[in-house]
Design a protein around this motif. Structure first.
Motif, mmCIF file in Angstrom:
data_model
loop_
_atom_site.group_PDB
_atom_site.id
_atom_site.type_symbol
_atom_site.label_atom_id
_atom_site.label_comp_id
_atom_site.label_asym_id
_atom_site.label_seq_id
_atom_site.Cartn_x
_atom_site.Cartn_y
_atom_site.Cartn_z
ATOM 1 N N ASN A 126 0.754 -1.242 -0.119
ATOM 2 C CA ASN A 126 0.039 -0.126 -0.072
ATOM 3 C C ASN A 126 1.057 1.278 0.108
ATOM 4 O OD1 ASN A 126 -2.243 -1.607 0.010
ATOM 5 N ND2 ASN A 126 -2.475 -1.431 2.103
ATOM 6 N N ALA A 127 1.813 1.413 0.805
ATOM 7 C CA ALA A 127 2.850 2.542 0.837
ATOM 8 C C ALA A 127 3.466 2.776 -0.476
ATOM 9 C CB ALA A 127 3.790 2.374 1.779
ATOM 10 N N ALA A 128 3.974 1.723 -1.173
ATOM 11 C CA ALA A 128 4.617 1.721 -2.246
ATOM 12 C C ALA A 128 3.468 2.385 -3.456
ATOM 13 C CB ALA A 128 5.351 0.661 -2.568
ATOM 14 N N VAL A 129 2.471 1.961 -3.473
ATOM 15 C CA VAL A 129 1.501 2.218 -4.388
ATOM 16 C C VAL A 129 1.013 3.749 -4.331
ATOM 17 C CG1 VAL A 129 -1.060 1.889 -5.178
ATOM 18 C CG2 VAL A 129 0.611 -0.114 -4.813
ATOM 19 N N ALA A 130 0.966 4.127 -2.846
ATOM 20 C CA ALA A 130 0.689 5.318 -2.453
ATOM 21 C C ALA A 130 1.710 6.584 -3.118
ATOM 22 C CB ALA A 130 0.324 5.564 -1.228
ATOM 23 N N ILE A 131 2.863 6.194 -2.639
ATOM 24 C CA ILE A 131 3.938 7.118 -3.143
ATOM 25 C C ILE A 131 3.957 7.036 -4.487
ATOM 26 C CG2 ILE A 131 6.596 7.323 -2.912
ATOM 27 C CD1 ILE A 131 6.264 6.010 -0.168
ATOM 28 N N THR A 132 4.174 6.090 -5.468
ATOM 29 C CA THR A 132 4.269 6.046 -6.692
ATOM 30 C C THR A 132 3.101 6.878 -7.411
ATOM 31 O OG1 THR A 132 5.333 4.009 -6.580
ATOM 32 C CG2 THR A 132 4.372 4.768 -8.865
ATOM 33 N N GLY A 133 1.696 6.628 -6.892
ATOM 34 C CA GLY A 133 0.643 7.317 -7.519
ATOM 35 C C GLY A 133 0.616 8.867 -7.163
ATOM 36 N N ALA A 134 1.225 9.377 -5.883
ATOM 37 C CA ALA A 134 1.418 10.713 -5.667
ATOM 38 C C ALA A 134 2.348 11.315 -6.420
ATOM 39 C CB ALA A 134 1.635 10.877 -4.232
ATOM 40 N N ALA A 135 3.431 10.488 -6.982
ATOM 41 C CA ALA A 135 4.601 11.062 -7.450
ATOM 42 C C ALA A 135 4.080 11.426 -9.073
ATOM 43 C CB ALA A 135 5.679 10.186 -7.679
#
Length: 202
Positions: A126-135
């Motif tokens: 979840n954290a990786a997906v959230a960071i990638t999406g925000a970027a």
């Protein structure tokens, strides 16, 4: 600092399962000799290390190719996702003491002197997906995607900036803001790659 993988686990890190006997090798990690195994006949494996390294690992104490060592330290990543990382070598102990961000030399070690060590800081995707999406949305200042095919997104800056950026993303990313690996360093790089997030700090 980094968890080591037992011999059999290191052998099955290869992308495809094989019934062949593993090639045994020894890597000097954190000041001690660690036995590892890999499939010498794995298609494409030799593309990951140089002729110089093949010669280097054929004699001496360290007989594991650097990519085998990096695989053992980053078992949750694919070979492509390992692209941003290099092995951090300590001359005093003549051993690998972890991995860092940066270009690799002919032996898989960090080409420039490494000032940080990377550690995995999340347990879910979840954290990786959230960071990638925000970027991707441009919602995180200073985040950049690497053009090396790894799919990695890197967010670098002061500890305060990183903590604030993660908090602004919310959810699983915000929960990492208080991670010791992030709080401990004055300068931090957070790498979201695959389903993992790594913090690289001094």
């Amino acid at each position: 600092m980094t968890r080591l993988i037992p011999l059999l686990a290191a052998f099955v890190l290869a992308p495809s399962l094989s019934l062949a006997e593993p090639t045994l090798c020894t890597a000097r990690i954190n000041g001690r000799d660690v036995p590892l195994g890999y499939d010498k006949e794995e298609p494409g494996l030799r593309d990951h290390f140089s002729r110089r390294e093949i010669l280097f690992t054929s004699w001496g104490r360290d007989t594991c190719p650097s990519y085998v060592v990096l695989r053992s330290l980053t078992p949750d990543l694919t070979d492509e996702e390992r692209g941003p990382f290099c092995l951090r070598h300590d001359k005093a102990s003549d051993s690998i003491i972890g991995y860092d961000l940066g270009r690799r030399d002919a032996y898989g070690r960090c080409e420039a002197p490494a000032g940080t060590v990377c550690r995995r800081v999340n347990q879910t995707r979840n954290a990786a997906v959230a960071i990638t999406g925000a970027a991707a949305r441009g919602a995180v200042k200073g985040a950049r995607a690497l053009p090396d095919g790894s799919g990695a997104v890197i967010l670098s800056g002061s500890q305060g900036h990183i903590t604030g950026a993660l908090s602004s993303i919310g959810g699983a990313a915000a929960a990492m803001a208080a991670s010791p690996a992030i709080v401990a360093g004055a300068a931090v790089s957070v790498v979201a790659v695959g389903g993992a997030v790594y913090a690289c700090s001094e």
